[in-house]
Design a protein around this motif. Structure first.
Motif, mmCIF file in Angstrom:
data_model
loop_
_atom_site.group_PDB
_atom_site.id
_atom_site.type_symbol
_atom_site.label_atom_id
_atom_site.label_comp_id
_atom_site.label_asym_id
_atom_site.label_seq_id
_atom_site.Cartn_x
_atom_site.Cartn_y
_atom_site.Cartn_z
ATOM 1 N N ALA A 42 -3.760 7.575 -0.548
ATOM 2 C CA ALA A 42 -4.010 6.088 0.146
ATOM 3 C C ALA A 42 -2.579 5.230 0.194
ATOM 4 N N PHE A 43 -1.766 5.450 -0.695
ATOM 5 C CA PHE A 43 -1.015 4.772 -0.713
ATOM 6 C C PHE A 43 0.041 4.725 0.899
ATOM 7 N N LEU A 44 -0.287 6.003 1.527
ATOM 8 C CA LEU A 44 0.783 5.632 2.691
ATOM 9 C C LEU A 44 -0.462 5.693 3.750
ATOM 10 N N VAL A 45 -1.306 5.725 3.701
ATOM 11 C CA VAL A 45 -2.337 4.848 5.190
ATOM 12 C C VAL A 45 -2.614 3.223 5.013
ATOM 13 N N GLY A 46 -2.782 3.224 3.563
ATOM 14 C CA GLY A 46 -2.670 1.719 3.102
ATOM 15 C C GLY A 46 -0.782 1.005 4.145
ATOM 16 N N ALA A 47 -0.149 1.610 3.615
ATOM 17 C CA ALA A 47 1.275 1.049 3.874
ATOM 18 C C ALA A 47 1.371 1.028 5.727
ATOM 19 N N ALA A 48 1.039 2.079 6.459
ATOM 20 C CA ALA A 48 1.571 2.434 7.399
ATOM 21 C C ALA A 48 -0.001 1.407 8.590
ATOM 22 N N ILE A 49 -0.875 1.173 7.772
ATOM 23 C CA ILE A 49 -1.854 -0.165 8.298
ATOM 24 C C ILE A 49 -0.797 -1.458 8.490
ATOM 25 N N MET B 119 -8.753 -3.456 4.357
ATOM 26 C CA MET B 119 -8.679 -2.591 4.159
ATOM 27 C C MET B 119 -6.789 -1.477 3.342
ATOM 28 N N GLY B 120 -5.849 -2.179 4.686
ATOM 29 C CA GLY B 120 -4.703 -1.831 4.891
ATOM 30 C C GLY B 120 -4.197 -2.381 2.743
ATOM 31 N N PHE B 121 -4.854 -3.565 2.454
ATOM 32 C CA PHE B 121 -3.935 -3.779 1.879
ATOM 33 C C PHE B 121 -4.967 -3.635 0.378
#
Lengths: 275, 319
Positions: free
Chosen positions: A9-16, A253-255
């Motif tokens: 979740a962290f990695l996807v969020g950070a990427a967005i 969603m990213g944040f």
């Protein structure tokens, strides 16, 4: 029990989030077209090699407008979260360290402010000062102060019982020094999580405010305003609403994911179940 | 129990008092002169002074506050600075529209979130549970007005199944009233249910490890049966808390949804007052919105006392 690896979740969020930040930066140097350039013959076009996301009702390039729109989203988010951190954190730490009347008054004040959601406060500010980016940032920032004050206070209460703080107090260190040296570093993780969650709320509030026509005034493109401008074309040309809508949803969603990921990563005990 | 409810009431009255002060301070202490705003930018000082006298805004702030506050108590919001008409009848009219919208949306959100969250918790290590959790993560990111736009362009404008916008009073055309409610209520409830699902899921997950559930299952109840008969009541308490917190988000969300669906509720009234710089009307509508939030918080506090036998017992111990 600290996880060493960040969660997906962290990695996807950070990427967005990184993508949106890169988008906003890129827009200062390059956009395919001038986002304000009206081109009536090319109005309401679907995606093409020239206009990757198509054009709006005035023939303006949607991709360019989305890229530039990221600036307002990030600017409002960064400034309002900044206001909330800078006011809420010291107040919360102060309340947690002093206890007693100080704590009671500041926390009841926070409760009252909580009855005013960011968007409501922003609408009030728009009524008083007129619609502008500054009044939006001030209102969203102010509405987010109680959240930080509560988190900072709760963290401070925990830290104040730790032995290293007792030792520092026994050594007669000044409260400001204890706050800066011992309390703040130990609640940084909680504050970071709060920053991320608040950022998502700020993006939402800014989008809604711009949609209502009370955010950043035209011609500066913002995602919420692009949605409002699309209103007449929802039936005939939904693409005009689709792209800014997707941009808003992915930013939120990213944040949110970043906040959830940080929570699971930094403090598994704080997690409310992994979503 | 009565002592506890009286305490809730006292806290409610205090919060309401504080809220009137906060609204008044924000609207009247910070900004410029309402008379100057109403008179417009090119007005002479004499015109502004005349208006200030007419509005009563030339009096000291505490006097003005008391005037407004004592009016509120009688349900009198005063006369608009811009339209020069009574604000109260208009508010009374619009508040019904908004309350119908918000109440139905919250009911729908709970009707979706409680079963979905419970299933997500019971099956948390099965695909169906993961799908619900992922859907809720996606749903949280879609603001209500965006969902509204998607619903309008698809179900109303593309398929023509439902009206795209507007409002009919239930007494005039009940079927038309219901048809116009469907999309805005779904749009409002969507995000809320996505948020509530997460809280229901974690509340139920927490309860699932309790001893009394194991006992119930040892008695021969099925896992789901045990949960429904014994678990959900206990999971209800954190969910109630979130519901009351989310209610204020729902009310402000309705302001935006009313714009999408052209519904003549408090939100539309607020936005047109902002457009006209009609500060007293803005102040009145904001006060009503905040008061609704506080009333809901009070109702939830009272509900706790009734739902949770532990709080009831503790309250009896206090007496």
């Amino acid at each position: 029990m600290r996880n060493t690896r960040p969660t997906p979740a962290f990695l996807v969020g950070a990427a967005i989030v990184a993508l949106i930040a890169a988008t906003a930066l890129l827009s200062f140097f390059f956009t395919p077209f001038d986002p304000l350039q009206v081109n009536a013959p090319a109005r309401l076009q679907g995606p093409s090699l020239q206009h990757w996301l198509g054009t709006d009702n005035l023939g303006r390039d949607l991709l360019s407008r989305i890229l530039v729109g990221a600036r307002i989203t990030l600017l409002v988010g960064v400034v309002s979260v900044g206001i909330a951190v800078l006011i809420g954190t010291p107040v919360g730490i102060w309340a947690g360290m002093r206890r007693g009347a100080v704590e009671e008054i500041t926390m009841r004040g926070a409760d009252i402010l909580l009855a005013f959601p960011a968007l409501l406060l922003a609408i009030m500010f728009a009524a008083i000062y007129g619609a502008s980016t500054v009044s939006a940032m001030a209102a969203i920032g102010l509405a987010s102060v109680p959240g930080f004050a509560r988190v900072a206070r709760a963290g401070t209460l925990q830290v104040m019982n730790a032995e290293y703080v007792l030792a520092a107090r026994a050594a007669a260190q000044r409260p400001v020094r204890i706050a800066a040296r011992h309390v703040l570093p130990n609640i940084t993780g909680m504050l970071l999580i709060q920053c991320s969650v608040t950022f998502a709320l700020a993006v939402l509030a800014e989008a809604a405010l711009s949609f209502l026509g009370l955010g950043t005034p035209p011609p500066v493109p913002s995602w919420g305003r692009m949605l409002q401008e699309s209103q007449q074309y929802w039936g005939t040309f939904p693409a005009m609403a689709l792209w800014p809508g997707l941009a808003i949803a992915s930013a939120v969603m990213g944040f949110n994911l970043l906040g959830d990921g940080l929570r699971d990563w930094l403090d598994p005990k704080l997690g409310r179940g992994k979503a | 129990m009565l002592v506890r409810i009286a305490g809730n009431l006292a806290r409610f009255v205090l919060s309401l008092l504080a809220a009137t002060l906060a609204v008044f301070a924000l609207m009247r202490v910070l900004p410029g002169d309402p008379a100057a705003i109403a008179a417009g930018e090119n007005a002479t000082p004499e015109v502004v002074a005349g208006l200030a006298k007419q509005f009563g805004t030339d009096r000291p702030l505490p006097v003005q506050y008391w005037d407004w506050f004592s009016g509120l108590w009688r349900g009198d919001f005063g006369v608009s600075y811009v339209t020069r008409t009574d604000i109260s009848p208009l508010v009374a009219d619009k508040v019904q529209v908004s309350l119908i919208l918000v109440t139905l949306a919250m009911a729908l959100a709970l009707a979706i979130a409680i079963p979905a969250g419970t299933i997500a918790a019971v099956r948390h290590n099965k695909p169906s549970g993961a799908v619900i959790a992922a859907a809720s993560q996606l749903g949280i990111a879609v603001p209500g007005f965006l969902l509204g736009i998607v619903l309008v362009s698809f179900f109303a404008l593309r398929l023509g199944w439902l009206p795209a916008n507007g409002w009919v009073a239930p007494g005039v055309d009940f079927a038309g009233f219901l048809a116009r409610l469907v999309l805005p209520v779904i749009a409002l409830a969507g995000v809320q249910s996505a948020i509530l699902v997460r809280y229901v899921r974690s509340a139920v997950l927490e309860v699932m490890h309790e001893d009394y559930l194991r006992t119930a299952r040892a008695k021969g109840l099925s896992p789901l049966g045990a949960l429904v008969r014994h678990g959900l009541r206990n999971a209800a308490i954190p969910v109630l808390t979130v519901t009351s917190v989310q209610f204020s988000a729902l009310i402000i969300g309705a302001v935006v949804i009313e714009r999408v669906f052209v519904i003549p509720g408090l939100g539309s009234m607020l936005l047109s007052a902002v457009g006209n710089r009609d500060l007293l009307t803005v102040q009145s509508v904001v006060m009503v919105l905040v008061a609704i939030t506080l009333v809901v918080n009070l109702l939830v506090d009272v509900l706790y006392t009734i739902v949770d036998p532990r709080i009831r017992a503790a309250a009896q111990g206090e007496r």
